[in-house]
Design an enzyme around this catalytic site. Structure first.
Site, mmCIF file in Angstrom:
data_model
loop_
_atom_site.group_PDB
_atom_site.id
_atom_site.type_symbol
_atom_site.label_atom_id
_atom_site.label_comp_id
_atom_site.label_asym_id
_atom_site.label_seq_id
_atom_site.Cartn_x
_atom_site.Cartn_y
_atom_site.Cartn_z
ATOM 1 N N PRO A 116 8.860 15.127 7.718
ATOM 2 C CG PRO A 116 7.184 16.568 8.965
ATOM 3 C CD PRO A 116 7.897 16.235 7.694
ATOM 4 C CB CYS A 117 9.843 9.777 9.937
ATOM 5 S SG CYS A 117 9.768 10.035 11.726
#
Length: 421
Positions: A116-117
């Site tokens: 997840p960014c």
């Protein structure tokens, strides 16, 4: 063909690109329950297509059979290849046990995926009081490395936002430098490129870091991924879909109109003329938002200019913040070669993604967002309990890697496998 494992798989945009290029999916690992069902349904679709049984898939989309009844037609091994886990130190032993069984005796050629960014993104850092320093999502790459140690694939593909290049740890070292050093310890050389999806058949401005690792000590191995000249406008994703007002439409299949263009076919979004689509359902809007939308679209259509929040009539400005995020209302301009980046925030509201047709006067639907992300029209987005959810579909679509970008990366990397063989 090369076999791959997808980590942090989301709804499968990255995986779909590799499948389209001819790779074989061994398994997917994803923490979100709804996204896991989306992956199961998509893997079921591919199995049914391979066995010439897509009528069963269509029965499911048309609600003639339930999700459980649909899955009863699919080999259990296909469904069990999707693993619903949050990847952590505690869960790694259980994940490894299941992945070991999926991999079997044949080598695993490739690992793909990107954590997840939010912890790396500039937007995420700007909203965080700690600027995401110390956030545990910064260190998920360490778990990724454990998969490299265990399965020793020939290559891996790691995708993330451009903010990864500047995100710093508590000691002011760069996470990206620490990540690449760890991958070296695992036996991999790495090279990376910043790629814009708009250069690879996606009508969207979406820049991402694509880091590729190869087992061994190599330089200059990064595959050539030539950009594709874009001759299309964003209006291509809207033209054959039924016109609907705010709050209109349905999650159920609806037929599309005759399509005279080429983009939807060339991108793999559309397979045949008048193909039905799901999730062409618009969210409802308040009267105030609808009036803002009319102003935003009318100004763009007449002048080709964006409306700043502070330029709206005073009676329509209800937010106290008038110094930042002034472009919070934005039309997805059909007369431009690319749209703004589709993000997961679209699940919360559609103000940044207003449809260009003032007669429809609404934000875009999940299907329109999915087309901008180059998901095929036959891609179905699941919920936790099998009841269609527009919000969950938006979330999965916004978090995804555009399929066409993934496809071009996969195709270029396939040449490397061919050279080795």
């Amino acid at each position: 063909m090369p076999r791959f494992l997808d980590l942090f798989a989301g709804a499968g945009g990255l995986s779909e690109g590799f499948l389209r290029a001819g790779y074989e999916a061994v398994g997917h690992v994803e923490m979100d329950v709804a996204a896991c069902y989306t992956l199961k349904t998509r893997m079921a679709y591919h199995w049914l297509r391979e066995h010439d049984q897509l009528d069963i898939y269509n029965q499911y989309l048309n609600r003639e059979i339930s999700r459980n009844q649909f899955y009863d037609h699919i080999p259990q091994g296909v469904l069990d290849s999707v693993l619903n886990y949050e990847i952590s130190t505690e869960t790694l032993p259980a994940i490894f046990e299941e992945v070991d069984a999926l991999v079997g005796e044949e080598p695993l050629d490739l690992i793909i995926g990107g954590p997840p960014c939010q912890a790396y993104s500039l937007a995420g850092r700007s909203r965080s009081e700690t600027r995401m320093v110390g956030d545990q999502r910064n260190y998920l790459y360490r778990h990724y490395a454990e998969f490299l140690r265990r399965y020793q694939p020939a290559y891996f593909v790691f995708e993330n936002v451009l903010g990864l290049l500047s995100a710093k740890d508590e000691d002011q070292t760069l996470h990206f430098d620490n990540m690449r050093a760890l991958f070296r310890e695992c036996g991999y050389s790495t090279e990376f490129r910043p790629l814009n999806a708009s250069d690879y058949g996606v009508l969207q401005n979406r820049k991402r870091i694509i880091l590729i690792g190869i087992r061994g000590n190599y330089e200059g191995f990064y595959p050539d991924i030539p950009a594709i000249p874009n001759q299309y406008l964003v209006s291509e994703v809207f033209g054959d879909l039924p016109a609907i007002p705010a709050g209109g439409g349905t999650t159920e299949p609806v037929p599309t109109a005759h399509y005279d263009g080429q983009y939807l076919y060339e991108s793999g979004i559309k397979e045949y003329d008048t193909e039905p689509v799901t999730f062409h359902q618009a969210r409802p809007h308040t009267d105030q938002d609808l009036e803002i939308y009319r102003i935003v679209v009318d100004t763009w259509n007449k002048n080709g200019t964006r409306v700043s929040y502070i330029d709206l009539p005073a009676n329509l400005r209800t937010h106290q913040n008038t110094t930042s995020f002034l472009d919070r209302f934005k039309v997805v301009a059909g007369n431009l070669p690319h749209a703004q980046t589709i993000v997961a925030h679209i699940a919360r509201d559609g103000h940044y993604f207003i449809h260009p047709d003032i007669e429809q006067n609404r934000s875009i639907t999940p299907r329109e967002a999915a087309r901008i992300q180059t998901f095929p029209d036959n891609y179905y987005f699941e919920s936790k309990k099998g009841v269609p959810s527009r919000t969950l579909a938006f979330k999965q679509i916004g978090n995804a890697v555009p399929v066409c970008l993934a496809y071009h990366v996969a195709t270029a990397l396939l040449d490397r496998f061919d050279e080795q063989n």
